[in-house]
Motif scaffolding. Sequence first.
Motif, PDB file in Angstrom:
ATOM      1  N   ALA A   7       0.847  -1.195   0.000  1.00 46.82           N
ATOM      2  CA  ALA A   7       0.000   0.000   0.000  1.00 46.82           C
ATOM      3  C   ALA A   7       0.879   1.239   0.000  1.00 46.82           C
ATOM      4  O   ALA A   7       1.931   1.261   0.637  1.00 46.82           O
ATOM      5  CB  ALA A   7      -0.911   0.011   1.230  1.00 46.82           C
ATOM      6  N   GLU A   8       0.433   2.258  -0.727  1.00 50.37           N
ATOM      7  CA  GLU A   8       1.171   3.516  -0.789  1.00 50.37           C
ATOM      8  C   GLU A   8       0.200   4.680  -0.631  1.00 50.37           C
ATOM      9  O   GLU A   8      -0.765   4.811  -1.390  1.00 50.37           O
ATOM     10  CB  GLU A   8       1.918   3.634  -2.125  1.00 50.37           C
ATOM     11  N   GLY A   9       0.454   5.508   0.374  1.00 47.74           N
ATOM     12  CA  GLY A   9      -0.299   6.740   0.560  1.00 47.74           C
ATOM     13  C   GLY A   9      -1.785   6.568   0.802  1.00 47.74           C
ATOM     14  O   GLY A   9      -2.578   7.414   0.372  1.00 47.74           O
ATOM     15  N   LEU A  10      -2.177   5.499   1.509  1.00 51.25           N
ATOM     16  CA  LEU A  10      -3.609   5.268   1.739  1.00 51.25           C
ATOM     17  C   LEU A  10      -4.218   6.382   2.593  1.00 51.25           C
ATOM     18  O   LEU A  10      -3.692   6.737   3.646  1.00 51.25           O
ATOM     19  CB  LEU A  10      -3.839   3.930   2.439  1.00 51.25           C
ATOM     20  N   VAL A  11      -5.344   6.893   2.122  1.00 53.99           N
ATOM     21  CA  VAL A  11      -6.082   7.929   2.842  1.00 53.99           C
ATOM     22  C   VAL A  11      -7.541   7.499   2.937  1.00 53.99           C
ATOM     23  O   VAL A  11      -8.125   7.002   1.967  1.00 53.99           O
ATOM     24  CB  VAL A  11      -6.001   9.294   2.113  1.00 53.99           C
ATOM     25  N   LYS A  12      -8.132   7.667   4.119  1.00 53.87           N
ATOM     26  CA  LYS A  12      -9.551   7.412   4.296  1.00 53.87           C
ATOM     27  C   LYS A  12     -10.117   8.423   5.280  1.00 53.87           C
ATOM     28  O   LYS A  12      -9.576   8.610   6.370  1.00 53.87           O
ATOM     29  CB  LYS A  12      -9.801   5.994   4.815  1.00 53.87           C
ATOM     30  N   ARG A  13     -11.200   9.085   4.856  1.00 48.88           N
ATOM     31  CA  ARG A  13     -11.839  10.087   5.704  1.00 48.88           C
ATOM     32  C   ARG A  13     -13.278   9.687   5.985  1.00 48.88           C
ATOM     33  O   ARG A  13     -13.960   9.113   5.139  1.00 48.88           O
ATOM     34  CB  ARG A  13     -11.832  11.455   5.012  1.00 48.88           C
ATOM     35  N   TYR A  14     -13.723  10.014   7.189  1.00 54.06           N
ATOM     36  CA  TYR A  14     -15.128   9.898   7.556  1.00 54.06           C
ATOM     37  C   TYR A  14     -15.578  11.303   7.956  1.00 54.06           C
ATOM     38  O   TYR A  14     -15.395  11.713   9.099  1.00 54.06           O
ATOM     39  CB  TYR A  14     -15.316   8.929   8.721  1.00 54.06           C
ATOM     40  N   GLY A  15     -16.127  12.043   7.007  1.00 56.12           N
ATOM     41  CA  GLY A  15     -16.454  13.431   7.297  1.00 56.12           C
ATOM     42  C   GLY A  15     -15.180  14.206   7.574  1.00 56.12           C
ATOM     43  O   GLY A  15     -14.246  14.213   6.769  1.00 56.12           O
ATOM     44  N   GLU A  16     -15.133  14.838   8.734  1.00 54.87           N
ATOM     45  CA  GLU A  16     -13.950  15.610   9.103  1.00 54.87           C
ATOM     46  C   GLU A  16     -12.875  14.762   9.776  1.00 54.87           C
ATOM     47  O   GLU A  16     -11.770  15.234  10.023  1.00 54.87           O
ATOM     48  CB  GLU A  16     -14.350  16.762  10.031  1.00 54.87           C
ATOM     49  N   THR A  17     -13.227  13.520  10.073  1.00 57.13           N
ATOM     50  CA  THR A  17     -12.271  12.624  10.738  1.00 57.13           C
ATOM     51  C   THR A  17     -11.395  11.928   9.703  1.00 57.13           C
ATOM     52  O   THR A  17     -11.900  11.303   8.763  1.00 57.13           O
ATOM     53  CB  THR A  17     -13.003  11.561  11.573  1.00 57.13           C
TER      54      THR A  17
END
Length: 334
Positions: A7-17
């Motif tokens: 994995a490279e640079g994984l990003v996950k957002r939940y709203g502002e979190t």
Amino acid sequence: MRYAIQAEGLVKRYGETVALDGVDLAVPQGRLLGVLGPNGAGKTTAVRILATLLRPDGGTASVGGFDVIRQAHQVRSLIGLTGQYASVDEMLTGVENLVMIGRLLGMPRAESRRRAAELLERFALSDAAGRAAKTYSGGMRRRLDLAASLVGRPQVLFLDEPTTGLDPRSRTELWSVVRGLMADGVTVLLTTQYLEEADQLADDIVVFDHGRVIASGTSDELKATTGAQILEVRPLQADHLELVVQVVSDVVGISPELNGGKAVVPVRDPAVLPAVVRRLDELGVVATELALRKSSLDEVFLAITGHLPQDGPASENVEGVVDTAATAKEKTFA
């Protein structure tokens, strides 16, 4: 080197979190990666992305060389997944649970039954095969849950805090099972809050905090990052503990912590050990325990994060919420 998980640079957002904030991972084939971190650090989110249960908001990931978004079906054919809580059907028997998973994976009924019998024997559940899962102990349910994840003979196995809530004996039994899988060449990604678990099982370790990887390496490499060993001194007579504290403070230059009747302090110069021994001998203090050891993973984690995994912030249900559909996917794709 070929990586089973990358994995490279994984990003996950939940709203502002922000659950994941640029996570990189690389797990060579046949090795076990231990992922440490407090609640809410992003461990479960990373597992669900790698298991195709969540789509990342940024970055890339592959399992067995297949992209987890564009080639999700191929990924699912390679993996097994055991979540934080046993998700077997409590009304079905042990054998019925495993046969059901086999049928969901497209196995003929006879093959499903053969595989179920094989796994029940391997996990020491044959005697309970005909009993409803609701009659199983916690450790037995976790073993059945892990067996369900192996019905499809996965090449890569995700274990998301598999020993949560287990007693020490059941945890040790599950460790033995995981070691057997590693011996068979299965690649394992294990998330855990139990630092001893990672120390016992992992070839490599990464530490998550606030959605980022803040440290990585082997257990010994991480322990070396503190740059210190730990001196422990326990006097024979409890009323000599204050003298021990004074001696250690004078020699090391740091006031030790008290832990279960002994003085504990990090040291950088191993020469302090004989110096402490001489001072205690001059004062007539006999020590029943006197040791200079490497830092534990608990101490490493505390040094780099400022808290232990169990003391981290609550996950605010960002990682812990599993809807019915996701639960079904976990078992179907296992």
